[in-house]
Design a protein around this motif. Sequence first.
Motif, PDB file in Angstrom:
ATOM      1  N   VAL A  79       0.864  -1.186   0.000  1.00  0.00           N
ATOM      2  CA  VAL A  79       0.000   0.000   0.000  1.00  0.00           C
ATOM      3  C   VAL A  79       0.900   1.236   0.000  1.00  0.00           C
ATOM      4  O   VAL A  79       1.113   1.883   1.024  1.00  0.00           O
ATOM      5  N   SER A  80       1.462   1.521  -1.156  1.00  0.00           N
ATOM      6  CA  SER A  80       2.330   2.678  -1.303  1.00  0.00           C
ATOM      7  C   SER A  80       2.305   3.103  -2.771  1.00  0.00           C
ATOM      8  O   SER A  80       1.486   2.608  -3.549  1.00  0.00           O
ATOM      9  N   THR A  81       3.200   4.014  -3.162  1.00  0.00           N
ATOM     10  CA  THR A  81       3.243   4.484  -4.544  1.00  0.00           C
ATOM     11  C   THR A  81       4.293   3.703  -5.329  1.00  0.00           C
ATOM     12  O   THR A  81       5.090   2.948  -4.765  1.00  0.00           O
ATOM     13  N   TYR A  82       4.296   3.917  -6.639  1.00  0.00           N
ATOM     14  CA  TYR A  82       5.085   3.078  -7.540  1.00  0.00           C
ATOM     15  C   TYR A  82       6.586   3.082  -7.239  1.00  0.00           C
ATOM     16  O   TYR A  82       7.245   2.050  -7.343  1.00  0.00           O
ATOM     17  N   GLY A  83       7.145   4.228  -6.843  1.00  0.00           N
ATOM     18  CA  GLY A  83       8.581   4.292  -6.597  1.00  0.00           C
ATOM     19  C   GLY A  83       9.029   3.408  -5.462  1.00  0.00           C
ATOM     20  O   GLY A  83       9.957   2.590  -5.606  1.00  0.00           O
ATOM     21  N   SER A  84       8.395   3.535  -4.312  1.00  0.00           N
ATOM     22  CA  SER A  84       8.792   2.748  -3.145  1.00  0.00           C
ATOM     23  C   SER A  84       8.428   1.278  -3.308  1.00  0.00           C
ATOM     24  O   SER A  84       9.180   0.390  -2.876  1.00  0.00           O
ATOM     25  N   CYS A  85       7.293   0.995  -3.942  1.00  0.00           N
ATOM     26  CA  CYS A  85       6.899  -0.405  -4.160  1.00  0.00           C
ATOM     27  C   CYS A  85       7.884  -1.097  -5.108  1.00  0.00           C
ATOM     28  O   CYS A  85       8.286  -2.242  -4.876  1.00  0.00           O
ATOM     29  N   ALA A  86       8.268  -0.411  -6.174  1.00  0.00           N
ATOM     30  CA  ALA A  86       9.228  -0.997  -7.113  1.00  0.00           C
ATOM     31  C   ALA A  86      10.564  -1.262  -6.428  1.00  0.00           C
ATOM     32  O   ALA A  86      11.176  -2.330  -6.603  1.00  0.00           O
ATOM     33  N   GLU A  87      11.024  -0.307  -5.633  1.00  0.00           N
ATOM     34  CA  GLU A  87      12.302  -0.481  -4.947  1.00  0.00           C
ATOM     35  C   GLU A  87      12.233  -1.617  -3.943  1.00  0.00           C
ATOM     36  O   GLU A  87      13.183  -2.414  -3.825  1.00  0.00           O
ATOM     37  N   ARG A 116       6.242 -10.591 -17.951  1.00  0.00           N
ATOM     38  CA  ARG A 116       7.652 -10.222 -18.093  1.00  0.00           C
ATOM     39  C   ARG A 116       7.857  -9.020 -19.006  1.00  0.00           C
ATOM     40  O   ARG A 116       8.907  -8.356 -18.954  1.00  0.00           O
ATOM     41  N   ASN A 117       6.874  -8.752 -19.853  1.00  0.00           N
ATOM     42  CA  ASN A 117       6.989  -7.623 -20.774  1.00  0.00           C
ATOM     43  C   ASN A 117       6.356  -6.342 -20.209  1.00  0.00           C
ATOM     44  O   ASN A 117       6.227  -5.355 -20.923  1.00  0.00           O
ATOM     45  N   GLY A 118       5.939  -6.396 -18.938  1.00  0.00           N
ATOM     46  CA  GLY A 118       5.319  -5.231 -18.323  1.00  0.00           C
ATOM     47  C   GLY A 118       3.882  -5.037 -18.747  1.00  0.00           C
ATOM     48  O   GLY A 118       3.291  -3.981 -18.473  1.00  0.00           O
ATOM     49  N   GLN A 119       3.315  -6.033 -19.383  1.00  0.00           N
ATOM     50  CA  GLN A 119       1.910  -5.952 -19.809  1.00  0.00           C
ATOM     51  C   GLN A 119       1.002  -6.495 -18.711  1.00  0.00           C
ATOM     52  O   GLN A 119       1.408  -7.340 -17.902  1.00  0.00           O
ATOM     53  N   ALA A 160       3.328   3.089 -14.215  1.00  0.00           N
ATOM     54  CA  ALA A 160       4.607   3.505 -13.647  1.00  0.00           C
ATOM     55  C   ALA A 160       5.313   2.336 -12.956  1.00  0.00           C
ATOM     56  O   ALA A 160       6.544   2.194 -13.050  1.00  0.00           O
ATOM     57  N   LEU A 161       4.558   1.513 -12.241  1.00  0.00           N
ATOM     58  CA  LEU A 161       5.151   0.367 -11.558  1.00  0.00           C
ATOM     59  C   LEU A 161       5.728  -0.619 -12.565  1.00  0.00           C
ATOM     60  O   LEU A 161       6.845  -1.118 -12.386  1.00  0.00           O
ATOM     61  N   ALA A 162       4.980  -0.900 -13.623  1.00  0.00           N
ATOM     62  CA  ALA A 162       5.439  -1.844 -14.645  1.00  0.00           C
ATOM     63  C   ALA A 162       6.734  -1.354 -15.292  1.00  0.00           C
ATOM     64  O   ALA A 162       7.670  -2.134 -15.523  1.00  0.00           O
ATOM     65  N   LYS A 163       6.806  -0.051 -15.574  1.00  0.00           N
ATOM     66  CA  LYS A 163       8.020   0.509 -16.168  1.00  0.00           C
ATOM     67  C   LYS A 163       9.203   0.420 -15.213  1.00  0.00           C
ATOM     68  O   LYS A 163      10.329   0.119 -15.613  1.00  0.00           O
ATOM     69  N   ALA A 164       8.951   0.694 -13.949  1.00  0.00           N
ATOM     70  CA  ALA A 164      10.025   0.684 -12.962  1.00  0.00           C
ATOM     71  C   ALA A 164      10.572  -0.723 -12.717  1.00  0.00           C
ATOM     72  O   ALA A 164      11.768  -0.898 -12.463  1.00  0.00           O
ATOM     73  N   LEU A 165       9.713  -1.730 -12.810  1.00  0.00           N
ATOM     74  CA  LEU A 165      10.126  -3.097 -12.517  1.00  0.00           C
ATOM     75  C   LEU A 165      10.724  -3.814 -13.709  1.00  0.00           C
ATOM     76  O   LEU A 165      11.649  -4.624 -13.559  1.00  0.00           O
ATOM     77  N   GLY A 166      10.204  -3.565 -14.911  1.00  0.00           N
ATOM     78  CA  GLY A 166      10.673  -4.305 -16.073  1.00  0.00           C
ATOM     79  C   GLY A 166      10.361  -5.782 -15.935  1.00  0.00           C
ATOM     80  O   GLY A 166       9.347  -6.162 -15.340  1.00  0.00           O
ATOM     81  N   PRO A 167      11.249  -6.656 -16.421  1.00  0.00           N
ATOM     82  CA  PRO A 167      10.983  -8.100 -16.407  1.00  0.00           C
ATOM     83  C   PRO A 167      10.762  -8.690 -15.012  1.00  0.00           C
ATOM     84  O   PRO A 167      10.037  -9.672 -14.866  1.00  0.00           O
ATOM     85  N   ILE A 168      11.374  -8.079 -13.962  1.00  0.00           N
ATOM     86  CA  ILE A 168      11.220  -8.681 -12.633  1.00  0.00           C
ATOM     87  C   ILE A 168       9.823  -8.439 -12.055  1.00  0.00           C
ATOM     88  O   ILE A 168       9.494  -8.969 -11.000  1.00  0.00           O
ATOM     89  N   GLY A 169       9.008  -7.682 -12.768  1.00  0.00           N
ATOM     90  CA  GLY A 169       7.640  -7.462 -12.314  1.00  0.00           C
ATOM     91  C   GLY A 169       6.706  -8.622 -12.613  1.00  0.00           C
ATOM     92  O   GLY A 169       5.537  -8.604 -12.202  1.00  0.00           O
ATOM     93  N   ILE A 179      10.252  -4.294  -4.086  1.00  0.00           N
ATOM     94  CA  ILE A 179      10.212  -5.566  -4.820  1.00  0.00           C
ATOM     95  C   ILE A 179      11.589  -5.920  -5.365  1.00  0.00           C
ATOM     96  O   ILE A 179      12.047  -7.068  -5.269  1.00  0.00           O
ATOM     97  N   LYS A 180      12.287  -4.934  -5.933  1.00  0.00           N
ATOM     98  CA  LYS A 180      13.627  -5.185  -6.482  1.00  0.00           C
ATOM     99  C   LYS A 180      14.578  -5.705  -5.402  1.00  0.00           C
ATOM    100  O   LYS A 180      15.297  -6.690  -5.606  1.00  0.00           O
ATOM    101  N   GLN A 181      14.584  -5.024  -4.250  1.00  0.00           N
ATOM    102  CA  GLN A 181      15.537  -5.389  -3.207  1.00  0.00           C
ATOM    103  C   GLN A 181      15.213  -6.732  -2.567  1.00  0.00           C
ATOM    104  O   GLN A 181      16.117  -7.537  -2.285  1.00  0.00           O
TER     105      GLN A 181
END
Length: 401
Positions: free
Chosen positions: A254-262, A395-398, A286-295, A264-266
């Motif tokens: 429950v947060s915004t795309y920047g912190s959620c993406a970071e 994996r394609n952010g779709q 925005a989340l899909a773009k920030a994560l790329g394939p790891i999303g 998930i990545k970490q």
Amino acid sequence: MSNPSSGPSGPAFGRIRALARHLGAVGRRITHWQKPAAVITAALSLIALPSGAAAQDIVLGQSVALSGPAAELGREMQLGAQMYFESINAAGGIRGRKIVLKTLDDGYEPSRAEANTRRLIDEDVHALFGYVGTPTSAASIPLATNAKVPFFGAFTGAELLRTPFNRYVFNVRASYFDETELIVKQLVAEGLTRIAVFHQNDAYGQAGLAGVEKALASRRMNVFAKATVERNSNDVSAAVERMLAAKPEAIVMVSTYGSCAEFIKQTKARGLLTRYANVSFVGTKALAKALGPIGSGVMISQVVPSPASEKYPWVMEYQRLIKAKGAELSYTSLEGFIAARIMVEALKRGGDTSREALIRAIESMRDANLGGFPVSFGPDDHGASKFVELTVLDRNGQVRY
């Protein structure tokens, strides 16, 4: 001390201007009133009009993040609404009157949103429209309520906009309770029981957390672990350590795309095997773009249909307008578009004459239908929609359903 709501830039003076215009019209039929009435009308019409707006325009005020880590949400919400209002204006407006959306940047900070709201109310906007965020809405709603200005279509599902009932607050989207109920239902159906929450440390995060707790409690379960991040920050190091230690089977975010993406990545980089689920406010594009394939596999609940859908004629209208703008499809801009459509319908029903008329017009929209997408308001029900569905990133952010 003067009262800002009744000064030369306040709502009361807006009514005086309207009266002056009426007197000017009368004065043209009464010779000795003609000159002074015309002078008064002309002078008053120059006071407190939002930049770029004419006296006869229908002005809606909006405070969103146009800068900072949540800026894409604000820009997308503004874009979706603005392009629909422009299409209405191009077709003649509302009985010849143009709709002007005056948008101010709050950076997703409550204090700035509060200042923006005071300014917009002082400028006598017809309604407050399409705010983005729970903390910013929480800071603004008391001002709107006190001034009796409709607060319509905010981009938040927080319960504080719904309970207790507020005559001046109108919600277009489903609530976070609705979203988190569906998320928890899906996770439990998958056999997951250790369900944690990663949330923003503010009113928005608390609203989402409360929704998860409610959904779990109805199943005789508790939140397995909790971790937080500060608003407008991507420093998730402490939250990552907390979840690595807890090892939950699923994490509702429950947060915004920047912190959620970071986050998930970490956590993925450090080997945490868990199911990630986000509420709609995250910002899917925005989340899909920030994560790329790891999303791949990340779940997101949605409160509007897919912006790529061909099921609804009005979504296809949205697609045409977005293409003309040279912009990408997004759930957030579609939500702004939907809120604008409903607002226009209320204005067409006679809601353009006063704030009270707008409230009555919105409340008259019982069992309305936007081309197969049901919305409904009433005097005691200011929630238009309960629509929620779950999506998953590939994996394609779709987005997949």
